[in-house]
Design an enzyme around this catalytic site. Structure first.
Site, PDB file in Angstrom:
ATOM      1  N   HIS A  97       0.827  -1.209   0.000  1.00 20.56           N
ATOM      2  CA  HIS A  97       0.000   0.000   0.000  1.00 20.56           C
ATOM      3  C   HIS A  97       0.862   1.262   0.000  1.00 20.56           C
ATOM      4  CE1 HIS A  97      -3.747  -2.189   0.422  1.00 20.56           C
ATOM      5  NE2 HIS A  97      -3.073  -3.005   1.202  1.00 20.56           N
ATOM      6  N   ASP A 116       2.838   6.252  -5.437  1.00 14.65           N
ATOM      7  CA  ASP A 116       2.774   6.376  -6.890  1.00 14.65           C
ATOM      8  C   ASP A 116       1.928   7.622  -7.188  1.00 14.65           C
ATOM      9  OD1 ASP A 116       2.154   6.243  -9.606  1.00 14.65           O
ATOM     10  OD2 ASP A 116       2.058   4.053  -9.621  1.00 14.65           O
ATOM     11  N   ARG A 142      -0.644   7.584 -10.188  1.00 16.91           N
ATOM     12  CA  ARG A 142      -1.842   6.824  -9.836  1.00 16.91           C
ATOM     13  C   ARG A 142      -2.745   7.584  -8.887  1.00 16.91           C
ATOM     14  NH1 ARG A 142      -2.985   4.594  -4.971  1.00 16.91           N
ATOM     15  NH2 ARG A 142      -4.270   2.697  -4.865  1.00 16.91           N
ATOM     16  N   GLY A 176     -12.449  -3.033  -3.639  1.00 18.41           N
ATOM     17  CA  GLY A 176     -11.041  -3.258  -3.300  1.00 18.41           C
ATOM     18  C   GLY A 176     -10.458  -2.010  -2.679  1.00 18.41           C
ATOM     19  N   ASP A 216     -13.372  -4.804   0.843  1.00 15.04           N
ATOM     20  CA  ASP A 216     -12.057  -5.411   0.605  1.00 15.04           C
ATOM     21  C   ASP A 216     -11.999  -6.749   1.320  1.00 15.04           C
ATOM     22  OD1 ASP A 216      -9.117  -3.859  -0.312  1.00 15.04           O
ATOM     23  OD2 ASP A 216      -9.099  -5.906   0.449  1.00 15.04           O
ATOM     24  N   GLU A 219     -18.682 -10.588  -4.131  1.00 11.09           N
ATOM     25  CA  GLU A 219     -19.775 -11.471  -4.526  1.00 11.09           C
ATOM     26  C   GLU A 219     -20.640 -11.883  -3.342  1.00 11.09           C
ATOM     27  OE1 GLU A 219     -16.209 -12.181  -7.243  1.00 11.09           O
ATOM     28  OE2 GLU A 219     -16.589 -11.811  -5.117  1.00 11.09           O
ATOM     29  N   GLU A 272      -9.450   0.879  -8.012  1.00 12.54           N
ATOM     30  CA  GLU A 272      -8.104   0.802  -8.611  1.00 12.54           C
ATOM     31  C   GLU A 272      -7.825  -0.683  -8.773  1.00 12.54           C
ATOM     32  OE1 GLU A 272      -5.006  -0.307  -9.208  1.00 12.54           O
ATOM     33  OE2 GLU A 272      -3.874   0.664  -7.604  1.00 12.54           O
ATOM     34  N   GLU A 326      -3.390 -10.431 -12.311  1.00 15.48           N
ATOM     35  CA  GLU A 326      -3.840 -10.288 -10.926  1.00 15.48           C
ATOM     36  C   GLU A 326      -4.750  -9.066 -10.752  1.00 15.48           C
ATOM     37  OE1 GLU A 326      -0.684 -10.432  -8.034  1.00 15.48           O
ATOM     38  OE2 GLU A 326      -0.748 -12.618  -8.005  1.00 15.48           O
ATOM     39  N   HIS A 381       4.100   2.505 -10.630  1.00 17.62           N
ATOM     40  CA  HIS A 381       4.535   1.224 -10.055  1.00 17.62           C
ATOM     41  C   HIS A 381       4.187   0.047 -10.960  1.00 17.62           C
ATOM     42  CE1 HIS A 381       0.319   0.954  -8.756  1.00 17.62           C
ATOM     43  NE2 HIS A 381       0.529  -0.337  -8.551  1.00 17.62           N
TER      44      HIS A 381
END
Length: 339
Positions: free
Chosen positions: A31, A37, A40, A64, A86, A115, A130, A139, A279
């Site tokens: 993190h 970054d 981002r 997330g 998350d 879900e 993100e 991934e 990154h």
């Protein structure tokens, strides 16, 4: 990449590769790298904070959410309520961060799979996430964003970001290629060619200087996150790039660009070698042999991308290409696995 000790401990504890993926996101170092970054984080911040008219009194879902930084941006932009979801244990710290910044009344954080969690609202107006990985899709959490979109996003709702494009080009990289791959030809007097063969099949994620790019970049895949389907993420698409100078090609290179088109003034960023460092870096696919190319030569072919059958978070990528050049004519199909 987990070391042997970590991998064994995960195996002993019954953790699957998917469990390890989520567990890895509980570590603060990941993190820290993402938050530092600037490309981002400032892109997400600007797309939200500079568009308060879009977020005012809206229900926002952060898929997330990690440390909760995007959720807090949305709350500061005037959202009526933000729900962050998350699977990782980092969400326990995120709840503390939200409280520390006095936003607990505006931000609700839920731990679990998208879900499976039950949101306090039937529908949301905006989804922020993100979700991008190396080579955009390695991934990545895009599958999860699509689940959230189809289940919760109101008609006419917005997704931040909403567009991603994947780009291909070529590079001259003889010295570094020799350092990374030629090394295995003579390791203290011993040949380890079997490792060289394996290394050739694994794309390298690294920073490439723009001066090494020697062909015109081409967009080979555009993803509209508002409409894309999961099956669209398995694809076979054509490409054609034109060599920009007399040179040698040692690898194909790929990167992606991101757009927030819903903004009043669109916000975008690139992860390519001509842009500021991110990154995500770039993804390099070395060729078994160098290609002799001349300015104006065309390299055409097809790129195939699909989730690996054993581990869907890995990617199987094939680059089939043909060089019909002034100095050389080459036709080949190269297979890679991002793992």
């Amino acid at each position: 990449m987990a070391d042997a000790t970590t991998a064994n401990s995960n195996k002993d504890s019954g953790m699957t590769s998917k469990d390890y993926y989520f567990d890895s996101y509980a570590h603060f170092g990941i993190h820290e790298e993402m938050l530092k970054d600037e490309v981002r984080t400032t892109s997400y911040r600007d797309s939200i904070i500079k568009n308060k008219h879009l977020f005012k009194d809206k229900i926002v879902l952060d898929v997330g959410c990690g440390t909760g930084i995007l959720s807090m941006f949305a709350a500061k932009a005037g959202a009526k309520h933000v729900i962050g979801v998350d699977m990782s244990n980092i969400i326990d710290k995120a709840k503390m961060i939200v409280a520390e910044n006095g936003l607990s009344d505006k931000v609700t954080l839920l731990k679990g799979k998208m879900e499976e969690v039950v949101l306090p609202y039937d529908h949301v107006d905006i989804i922020i996430s993100e979700w991008m990985g190396y080579f955009l899709l390695y991934e990545s959490m895009l599958d999860t964003v699509l689940v959230a979109r189809d289940k919760y996003l109101s008609p006419g709702g917005m997704i931040f970001p909403d567009t991603a494009t994947m780009v291909i080009s070529t590079i001259e990289d003889g010295d570094y290629r020799e350092e990374k791959l030629g090394f295995w030809d003579n390791v203290y007097g011993f040949s380890m060619s079997c490792i060289k063969e394996a290394a050739l099949k694994e794309p390298l994620v690294d920073t490439v200087e723009s001066r090494f790019v020697n062909s015109t970049p081409m967009v080979f895949k555009t993803i509209d996150i508002l409409t894309v389907k999961k099956e669209d993420l398995t694809f076979k698409v054509p490409f054609e790039i034109e060599v920009s100078r007399d040179d040698y090609v040692h690898a194909f290179i790929s990167w992606f660009d991101i757009e927030f088109r819903a903004c009043h003034k669109p916000v975008c960023f690139s992860t390519g070698p001509f842009a500021k460092y991110t990154h995500w870096k770039q993804t390099v696919f070395y060729t078994p042999e160098s290609l002799t190319v001349c300015k104006g030569d065309k390299i055409s072919g097809e790129i195939t991308c699909a989730p690996n059958g054993e581990n869907p978070r890995d990617l199987d990528i094939t680059i089939g290409f043909e060089l019909d050049g002034k100095e050389a004519k080459v036709k080949d199909s190269l297979s890679y696995r991002m793992c």
